[in-house]
Write a protein that holds these residues in place. Structure first.
Motif, PDB file in Angstrom:
ATOM      1  N   UNK A  54       3.466  19.522  20.907  1.00 23.37           N
ATOM      2  CA  UNK A  54       3.149  20.244  19.673  1.00 23.37           C
ATOM      3  C   UNK A  54       4.036  19.768  18.524  1.00 23.37           C
ATOM      4  N   UNK A  55       5.336  19.862  18.691  1.00 15.12           N
ATOM      5  CA  UNK A  55       6.263  19.563  17.603  1.00 15.12           C
ATOM      6  C   UNK A  55       6.280  18.069  17.273  1.00 15.12           C
ATOM      7  N   UNK A  56       6.352  17.224  18.273  1.00 16.21           N
ATOM      8  CA  UNK A  56       6.422  15.786  18.029  1.00 16.21           C
ATOM      9  C   UNK A  56       5.200  15.254  17.265  1.00 16.21           C
ATOM     10  N   UNK A  62       3.599  14.450   9.669  1.00 14.83           N
ATOM     11  CA  UNK A  62       4.261  14.706   8.391  1.00 14.83           C
ATOM     12  C   UNK A  62       5.020  13.470   7.894  1.00 14.83           C
ATOM     13  N   UNK A  63       5.656  12.738   8.799  1.00 13.29           N
ATOM     14  CA  UNK A  63       6.373  11.526   8.396  1.00 13.29           C
ATOM     15  C   UNK A  63       5.399  10.482   7.867  1.00 13.29           C
ATOM     16  N   UNK A  69       2.270   9.087   0.888  1.00 12.97           N
ATOM     17  CA  UNK A  69       2.368   9.679  -0.452  1.00 12.97           C
ATOM     18  C   UNK A  69       3.432   8.979  -1.295  1.00 12.97           C
ATOM     19  N   UNK A  70       4.531   8.604  -0.670  1.00 17.17           N
ATOM     20  CA  UNK A  70       5.610   7.944  -1.407  1.00 17.17           C
ATOM     21  C   UNK A  70       5.190   6.542  -1.843  1.00 17.17           C
ATOM     22  N   UNK A  71       4.481   5.830  -0.985  1.00 19.97           N
ATOM     23  CA  UNK A  71       4.117   4.451  -1.308  1.00 19.97           C
ATOM     24  C   UNK A  71       2.761   4.338  -2.005  1.00 19.97           C
ATOM     25  N   UNK A  72       2.158   5.464  -2.396  1.00 21.64           N
ATOM     26  CA  UNK A  72       0.852   5.443  -3.062  1.00 21.64           C
ATOM     27  C   UNK A  72       1.025   4.963  -4.493  1.00 21.64           C
ATOM     28  N   UNK A  73       0.363   3.871  -4.854  1.00 24.08           N
ATOM     29  CA  UNK A  73       0.501   3.298  -6.180  1.00 24.08           C
ATOM     30  C   UNK A  73      -0.560   3.795  -7.145  1.00 24.08           C
ATOM     31  N   UNK A  74      -1.657   4.357  -6.648  1.00 26.87           N
ATOM     32  CA  UNK A  74      -2.725   4.795  -7.549  1.00 26.87           C
ATOM     33  C   UNK A  74      -2.265   5.973  -8.411  1.00 26.87           C
TER      34      UNK A  74
END
Length: 82
Positions: A54-56, A62-63, A69-74
């Motif tokens: 469940x947790x893993x 999420x990672x 989301x961080x590497x999204x250039x649009x």
């Protein structure tokens, strides 16, 4: 009974019989008999099972979502244009 209904019933019966046969063939008939070299090891506790199954996966999701989301250039291009 029409020919179409008979064919449909025959097809459903064939699929049901085939599925039942496959389930019977794959049933663990000799699951209690140990094989040579079989060493199952200790079982998992409830906490270990929840953490593993469940947790893993949630943390991995999420990672990965965070990295996307961080590497999204649009988004960066849309902000600079607007």
């Amino acid at each position: 009974m029409s020919n179409k209904v008979k064919n449909t019933a025959l097809r459903a019966g064939t699929i049901t019989a085939g599925t039942a046969l496959m389930l019977l063939m794959s049933s663990p008939a000799f699951a209690l008999t140990r094989d040579d070299g079989d060493d199952p090891g200790p079982g998992l506790s409830v906490i270990e099972t929840l953490g593993l199954y469940v947790v893993t996966p949630i943390v991995l999701f999420l990672v990965i979502a965070g990295l996307v989301m961080v590497t999204d250039k649009s988004r960066k291009q849309a902000r600079s244009k607007g």
